[in-house]
Design an enzyme around this catalytic site. Sequence first.
Site, PDB file in Angstrom:
ATOM      1  N   ARG A  48       0.779  -1.227   0.000  1.00 43.92           N
ATOM      2  CA  ARG A  48       0.000   0.000   0.000  1.00 43.92           C
ATOM      3  C   ARG A  48       0.813   1.281   0.000  1.00 43.92           C
ATOM      4  NH1 ARG A  48      -3.976  -0.945   4.805  1.00 43.92           N
ATOM      5  NH2 ARG A  48      -2.087  -0.161   5.734  1.00 43.92           N
ATOM      6  N   ASP A  49       2.105   1.223  -0.197  1.00 48.71           N
ATOM      7  CA  ASP A  49       2.923   2.440  -0.109  1.00 48.71           C
ATOM      8  C   ASP A  49       3.973   2.471  -1.224  1.00 48.71           C
ATOM      9  OD1 ASP A  49       3.772   4.864   0.945  1.00 48.71           O
ATOM     10  OD2 ASP A  49       5.107   3.935   2.410  1.00 48.71           O
ATOM     11  N   VAL A  50       3.535   2.324  -2.452  1.00 50.36           N
ATOM     12  CA  VAL A  50       4.472   2.329  -3.578  1.00 50.36           C
ATOM     13  C   VAL A  50       4.834   3.771  -3.907  1.00 50.36           C
ATOM     14  CG1 VAL A  50       4.820   1.700  -5.987  1.00 50.36           C
ATOM     15  CG2 VAL A  50       3.507   0.213  -4.498  1.00 50.36           C
TER      16      VAL A  50
END
Length: 82
Positions: A59-61
Amino acid sequence: MIIVYEYMANGTSADHIYKKSGNSCFLSWEQRLKICIGVGRGLEYLHTGTGINEIVIHRDVKSSNILLDENWEPRISDFGFV
């Protein structure tokens, strides 16, 4: 818990896109495209192709979570395990 990362000789993609470090270099558009394709393949593998019943959603690209090895191959990092 301990998380160990492999050493990535070329730092993060953010280092090279935003010139944050002294050892950053210019990335050609071809290199940038290869990095994007590699990240896409890695995310596809995590989301669908791990071979187990559970999937991994990153969830944190962002560019600072994409590490580059000595051959400019990208590795996705910082999964935020708690």
